[in-house]
Motif scaffolding. Structure first.
Motif, mmCIF file in Angstrom:
data_model
loop_
_atom_site.group_PDB
_atom_site.id
_atom_site.type_symbol
_atom_site.label_atom_id
_atom_site.label_comp_id
_atom_site.label_asym_id
_atom_site.label_seq_id
_atom_site.Cartn_x
_atom_site.Cartn_y
_atom_site.Cartn_z
ATOM 1 N N ALA A 44 -16.203 13.213 -42.154
ATOM 2 C CA ALA A 44 -15.764 14.045 -41.091
ATOM 3 C C ALA A 44 -16.799 15.193 -41.169
ATOM 4 O O ALA A 44 -17.126 15.737 -40.163
ATOM 5 C CB ALA A 44 -14.174 14.081 -41.232
ATOM 6 N N GLY A 45 -17.094 15.656 -42.219
ATOM 7 C CA GLY A 45 -18.001 16.618 -42.366
ATOM 8 C C GLY A 45 -19.495 16.569 -41.666
ATOM 9 O O GLY A 45 -19.927 17.347 -41.132
ATOM 10 N N LEU A 46 -19.843 15.219 -42.181
ATOM 11 C CA LEU A 46 -21.107 14.905 -41.645
ATOM 12 C C LEU A 46 -21.189 14.973 -40.142
ATOM 13 O O LEU A 46 -22.131 15.312 -39.535
ATOM 14 C CB LEU A 46 -21.669 13.754 -42.162
ATOM 15 N N GLN A 47 -20.195 14.246 -39.408
ATOM 16 C CA GLN A 47 -20.039 13.840 -37.984
ATOM 17 C C GLN A 47 -19.997 15.468 -37.430
ATOM 18 O O GLN A 47 -20.529 15.628 -36.469
ATOM 19 C CB GLN A 47 -18.601 13.387 -37.676
ATOM 20 N N ASP A 48 -19.336 16.448 -37.972
ATOM 21 C CA ASP A 48 -19.268 17.741 -37.373
ATOM 22 C C ASP A 48 -20.722 18.307 -37.429
ATOM 23 O O ASP A 48 -21.364 19.190 -36.566
ATOM 24 C CB ASP A 48 -18.321 18.605 -38.078
ATOM 25 N N ALA A 49 -21.350 18.321 -38.829
ATOM 26 C CA ALA A 49 -22.673 18.890 -38.798
ATOM 27 C C ALA A 49 -23.673 18.328 -37.765
ATOM 28 O O ALA A 49 -24.566 18.996 -37.479
ATOM 29 C CB ALA A 49 -23.313 18.659 -40.250
ATOM 30 N N LEU A 50 -23.394 16.984 -37.462
ATOM 31 C CA LEU A 50 -24.540 16.231 -36.694
ATOM 32 C C LEU A 50 -24.300 16.552 -35.091
ATOM 33 O O LEU A 50 -24.948 15.651 -34.487
ATOM 34 C CB LEU A 50 -24.867 14.821 -37.219
ATOM 35 N N LYS A 51 -23.255 17.255 -34.691
ATOM 36 C CA LYS A 51 -22.885 17.488 -33.357
ATOM 37 C C LYS A 51 -24.298 17.884 -32.618
ATOM 38 O O LYS A 51 -24.875 18.665 -33.253
ATOM 39 C CB LYS A 51 -21.717 18.376 -33.089
ATOM 40 N N PRO A 52 -24.418 17.314 -31.435
ATOM 41 C CA PRO A 52 -25.509 18.015 -30.830
ATOM 42 C C PRO A 52 -25.543 19.321 -30.422
ATOM 43 O O PRO A 52 -24.442 19.984 -30.333
ATOM 44 C CB PRO A 52 -25.510 17.092 -29.412
ATOM 45 N N ILE A 53 -26.683 19.911 -30.207
ATOM 46 C CA ILE A 53 -26.680 21.335 -29.495
ATOM 47 C C ILE A 53 -26.127 21.732 -28.449
ATOM 48 O O ILE A 53 -26.135 20.517 -27.776
ATOM 49 C CB ILE A 53 -28.364 21.902 -29.459
ATOM 50 N N GLU A 54 -25.662 22.608 -28.165
ATOM 51 C CA GLU A 54 -24.882 22.786 -27.009
ATOM 52 C C GLU A 54 -25.639 22.589 -25.579
ATOM 53 O O GLU A 54 -26.934 22.907 -25.760
ATOM 54 C CB GLU A 54 -24.294 24.277 -27.045
ATOM 55 N N GLU A 55 -24.952 22.155 -24.797
ATOM 56 C CA GLU A 55 -25.387 21.454 -23.389
ATOM 57 C C GLU A 55 -26.319 22.691 -22.726
ATOM 58 O O GLU A 55 -25.553 23.883 -22.820
ATOM 59 C CB GLU A 55 -24.617 20.902 -22.613
ATOM 60 N N GLY A 56 -27.478 22.768 -22.364
ATOM 61 C CA GLY A 56 -28.074 23.865 -21.735
ATOM 62 C C GLY A 56 -28.747 24.562 -22.651
ATOM 63 O O GLY A 56 -29.459 25.640 -22.216
ATOM 64 N N VAL A 57 -28.602 24.527 -23.939
ATOM 65 C CA VAL A 57 -29.391 25.251 -24.813
ATOM 66 C C VAL A 57 -30.666 24.476 -25.433
ATOM 67 O O VAL A 57 -30.336 23.511 -26.239
ATOM 68 C CB VAL A 57 -28.611 25.729 -26.020
ATOM 69 N N ASP A 58 -31.986 24.860 -25.277
ATOM 70 C CA ASP A 58 -33.090 24.110 -25.631
ATOM 71 C C ASP A 58 -33.730 24.966 -26.952
ATOM 72 O O ASP A 58 -34.485 25.776 -26.807
ATOM 73 C CB ASP A 58 -34.188 24.032 -24.439
ATOM 74 N N LEU A 59 -32.945 24.631 -27.959
ATOM 75 C CA LEU A 59 -33.354 25.538 -28.988
ATOM 76 C C LEU A 59 -34.631 25.510 -29.527
ATOM 77 O O LEU A 59 -35.133 26.403 -30.061
ATOM 78 C CB LEU A 59 -32.267 24.931 -30.285
ATOM 79 N N PRO A 60 -35.344 24.378 -29.826
ATOM 80 C CA PRO A 60 -36.803 24.514 -30.009
ATOM 81 C C PRO A 60 -37.736 25.417 -29.395
ATOM 82 O O PRO A 60 -38.607 25.832 -29.826
ATOM 83 C CB PRO A 60 -37.329 23.176 -30.047
ATOM 84 N N LYS A 61 -37.235 25.507 -27.857
ATOM 85 C CA LYS A 61 -38.038 26.403 -27.223
ATOM 86 C C LYS A 61 -37.588 27.864 -27.170
ATOM 87 O O LYS A 61 -38.261 28.892 -26.741
ATOM 88 C CB LYS A 61 -37.973 26.000 -25.808
ATOM 89 N N LEU A 62 -36.500 28.037 -28.008
ATOM 90 C CA LEU A 62 -36.174 29.688 -28.129
ATOM 91 C C LEU A 62 -37.115 30.221 -29.142
ATOM 92 O O LEU A 62 -37.579 29.697 -30.018
ATOM 93 C CB LEU A 62 -34.628 29.737 -28.402
ATOM 94 N N PRO A 63 -37.109 31.872 -28.743
ATOM 95 C CA PRO A 63 -37.937 32.398 -29.898
ATOM 96 C C PRO A 63 -37.223 32.427 -31.111
ATOM 97 O O PRO A 63 -35.936 32.220 -31.214
ATOM 98 C CB PRO A 63 -38.003 33.908 -29.151
ATOM 99 N N LEU A 64 -37.674 32.782 -32.151
ATOM 100 C CA LEU A 64 -37.248 32.746 -33.757
ATOM 101 C C LEU A 64 -35.693 33.626 -33.632
ATOM 102 O O LEU A 64 -34.964 33.084 -34.269
ATOM 103 C CB LEU A 64 -38.005 33.509 -34.503
ATOM 104 N N GLU A 65 -35.693 34.791 -33.005
ATOM 105 C CA GLU A 65 -34.528 35.565 -32.978
ATOM 106 C C GLU A 65 -33.112 34.814 -32.203
ATOM 107 O O GLU A 65 -32.101 34.943 -32.927
ATOM 108 C CB GLU A 65 -34.649 36.973 -32.715
ATOM 109 N N GLY A 66 -33.620 34.008 -31.223
ATOM 110 C CA GLY A 66 -32.749 33.343 -30.522
ATOM 111 C C GLY A 66 -32.073 32.177 -31.240
ATOM 112 O O GLY A 66 -30.821 31.976 -31.317
ATOM 113 N N VAL A 67 -32.999 31.470 -32.023
ATOM 114 C CA VAL A 67 -32.619 30.548 -32.998
ATOM 115 C C VAL A 67 -31.889 30.908 -33.990
ATOM 116 O O VAL A 67 -30.531 30.313 -34.477
ATOM 117 C CB VAL A 67 -33.744 29.740 -33.562
ATOM 118 N N ARG A 68 -32.196 32.140 -34.645
ATOM 119 C CA ARG A 68 -31.381 32.746 -35.802
ATOM 120 C C ARG A 68 -29.980 33.258 -35.344
ATOM 121 O O ARG A 68 -29.021 32.800 -36.085
ATOM 122 C CB ARG A 68 -32.239 33.892 -36.244
ATOM 123 N N ASN A 69 -29.923 33.685 -34.085
ATOM 124 C CA ASN A 69 -28.578 34.039 -33.543
ATOM 125 C C ASN A 69 -27.936 32.786 -33.363
ATOM 126 O O ASN A 69 -26.465 32.751 -33.779
ATOM 127 C CB ASN A 69 -28.836 35.064 -32.290
#
Length: 223
Positions: A44-69
């Protein structure tokens, strides 16, 4: 035992469901429910950890501070911490990157592959000339990434550089290399020497014959 009785009943041609009921006092539905509970408790814990990034959020393209937040707002997200660690490495902040990768490794201990947290932590340690930390990370990686020949060879090299001679540490690494790549003469040579130390002449002879068959530069040593 009940399992043996079930097998004998099944061999006699008894219907599987009937055999489960008569010999084990259970059914497919009951067994499935138990298996589902096991999966839930274990993963269960692993399933929660591997949930996809929220829809509409392109995390790799965000600046560092955006990813940190995002990572701070989603402390249980494996992907958020992997991306954060990668961004921090690129920004030249290895200390914070290590913390992010350590968090990712705790969230998904079975993570493997070239971008897994243990790989990246090992790379940071090597860049900082922290051989001992690199060894620890590669050992942890090989506990879950069983066919990673690159990591196994890198670990063998680092152990040699570190002066490690304990067969209990070295032998499993070279056994892994030989299992993945049977044509690795060095792995067979090391395994042959360990066999000699254990007075296992037949095993040692087989390993050294393998070395000779692979055409080493130093054939005299194998002989």
């Amino acid at each position: 035992s009940g399992l043996r009785r079930f097998v004998r009943a099944f061999a006699r041609g008894v219907d599987t469901e009937a055999a489960l009921k008569s010999e084990l006092n259970t059914s497919f539905d009951v067994m499935q429910a138990g298996f589902d509970r096991y999966l839930e408790q274990t993963f269960a814990g692993l399933q929660d950890a591997l949930k996809p990034i929220e829809e509409g959020v392109d995390l790799p393209k965000l600046p560092l501070e955006g990813v940190r937040n995002y990572a701070e707002a989603h402390p249980g997200s494996y992907y958020a911490h992997i991306i954060l660690g990668t961004k921090l490495r690129q920004a030249g902040n290895p200390d914070e990157a290590l913390a992010a990768f350590e968090r990712a490794a705790r969230l998904a201990p079975v993570a493997s592959g070239p971008d897994s947290p243990h790989v990246q932590m090992a790379q940071i340690a090597i860049e900082r000339k922290d051989r001992r930390r690199a060894i620890v990370e590669l050992q942890a990686l090989l506990q879950v990434d069983f066919t990673n020949i690159v990591a196994a060879r890198q670990l063998a090299g680092l152990l040699k550089e570190d002066g490690v001679t304990d067969p209990a540490v070295l032998r499993p690494v070279h056994e892994r290399i030989a299992a993945i790549d049977p044509f690795d003469a060095e792995a067979h040579r090391v395994l042959g020497r360990f066999a000699l130390q254990r007075n296992e002449a037949a095993f040692a002879s087989r390993e050294f014959r393998t070395v000779l068959a692979l055409g080493p530069v130093d054939q005299a040593a194998a002989h």
